[in-house]
Scaffold this motif. Sequence first.
Motif, short mmCIF file in Angstrom:
data_model
loop_
_atom_site.label_atom_id
_atom_site.label_comp_id
_atom_site.label_asym_id
_atom_site.label_seq_id
_atom_site.Cartn_x
_atom_site.Cartn_y
_atom_site.Cartn_z
N THR A 282 26.81 -6.08 30.43
CA THR A 282 26.75 -7.53 30.64
C THR A 282 25.71 -7.97 31.66
OG1 THR A 282 29.09 -7.66 30.05
CG2 THR A 282 28.13 -9.57 31.15
N SER A 283 25.61 -7.28 32.78
CA SER A 283 24.63 -7.71 33.78
C SER A 283 23.22 -7.62 33.24
CB SER A 283 24.78 -6.90 35.07
OG SER A 283 24.62 -5.53 34.81
N GLY A 284 22.91 -6.55 32.52
CA GLY A 284 21.59 -6.42 31.91
C GLY A 284 21.36 -7.48 30.85
N GLN A 285 22.39 -7.78 30.06
CA GLN A 285 22.28 -8.81 29.03
C GLN A 285 21.99 -10.17 29.68
OE1 GLN A 285 22.55 -8.40 25.68
NE2 GLN A 285 23.66 -6.50 25.39
N ALA B 37 28.06 -19.30 30.71
CA ALA B 37 28.11 -19.28 29.25
C ALA B 37 28.68 -17.96 28.74
CB ALA B 37 26.72 -19.52 28.67
N PHE B 38 28.30 -16.84 29.37
CA PHE B 38 28.86 -15.54 28.96
C PHE B 38 30.36 -15.51 29.19
CE2 PHE B 38 24.74 -13.93 28.20
CZ PHE B 38 24.84 -12.65 27.67
N MET B 39 30.82 -16.11 30.28
CA MET B 39 32.26 -16.13 30.55
C MET B 39 32.98 -17.04 29.57
SD MET B 39 32.54 -15.97 34.67
CE MET B 39 34.30 -15.76 34.60
N ASP B 40 32.42 -18.23 29.33
CA ASP B 40 33.08 -19.20 28.46
C ASP B 40 33.16 -18.74 27.01
OD1 ASP B 40 33.32 -20.82 30.68
OD2 ASP B 40 31.64 -22.13 30.15
N LEU B 41 32.15 -18.02 26.56
CA LEU B 41 32.07 -17.63 25.15
C LEU B 41 32.35 -16.14 24.92
CD1 LEU B 41 29.04 -19.88 24.40
CD2 LEU B 41 31.34 -20.17 23.49
N ASP B 42 32.97 -15.49 25.88
CA ASP B 42 33.31 -14.06 25.76
C ASP B 42 32.11 -13.23 25.32
OD1 ASP B 42 35.98 -14.42 26.51
OD2 ASP B 42 36.55 -14.97 24.46
N GLY B 43 31.01 -13.37 26.05
CA GLY B 43 29.80 -12.62 25.72
C GLY B 43 29.84 -11.20 26.25
N PHE B 44 31.02 -10.66 26.42
CA PHE B 44 31.16 -9.29 26.92
C PHE B 44 32.49 -8.75 26.47
CE2 PHE B 44 32.71 -12.27 30.03
CZ PHE B 44 33.94 -11.76 30.38
N GLN B 45 32.61 -7.43 26.44
CA GLN B 45 33.90 -6.81 26.20
C GLN B 45 34.19 -5.85 27.33
OE1 GLN B 45 34.74 -5.50 22.17
NE2 GLN B 45 33.68 -7.28 21.33
N CYS B 46 33.61 -4.65 27.31
CA CYS B 46 33.87 -3.73 28.43
C CYS B 46 33.13 -4.17 29.68
CB CYS B 46 33.50 -2.30 28.06
SG CYS B 46 31.74 -1.91 28.15
N GLY B 47 32.03 -4.89 29.53
CA GLY B 47 31.29 -5.43 30.66
C GLY B 47 30.18 -4.56 31.18
#
Length: 197
Positions: free
Chosen positions: A144-147, A131-141
């Motif tokens: 992201t792992s903590g999120q 879901a994070f990949m499909d909906l661009d739930g990150f920018q610099c990343g």
Amino acid sequence: MSEGTNRRTVLAGGLTVGAGLAVGSTLARTATAGTTPAPNTRRSVSLVVNGTRRRLEVDPRTSLLDALRDQVGLTGAKKGCDQGACGACTVLLNGRRVLSCLTLAVMHDGDEVTTVEGLASGDRRHPMQQAFMDLDGFQCGFCTSGQIVSAVGLLAEKPDLRRAEIPELMSGNLCRCAAYCNIRDAIATAAGLGEDG
């Protein structure tokens, strides 16, 4: 030499300073002579990390984050603020989300730890990762792992989650790039929530 200062006064002053240094040095040697070097203070800790039991030898002051990164070699949990303020180091400890920079490894002997590396099943991503990949739930990343780990823990803690609750319940995880709308949408999608869910 100024008036009132003679050779005898200078020599006496020098002898006093020299004697003081000699006495101080002797006291220091005496004070340390009876002490022994500190014994090896490392402790053995057994952790089940992503399903695999790991036995680590750690200094009692080692954080869980440092043990995971430096000894186990799992670098998904990030060292962001190292003060528990950003959430980049979030892992699941016995299924509950914790800030691994704020807890000591020796406190968790026998516990189960899940990092972002342990969420996927082989080559198949965890639904939250997808879901994070499909909906661009990150920018610099960086966050992201903590999120993602925090979001997985959140859904386990609150199966009746509503979309409007996500920002508050994820407030311990900061994103410097401010991808919050996409993060919220990714979590809602993984949870199966609709627009008004």
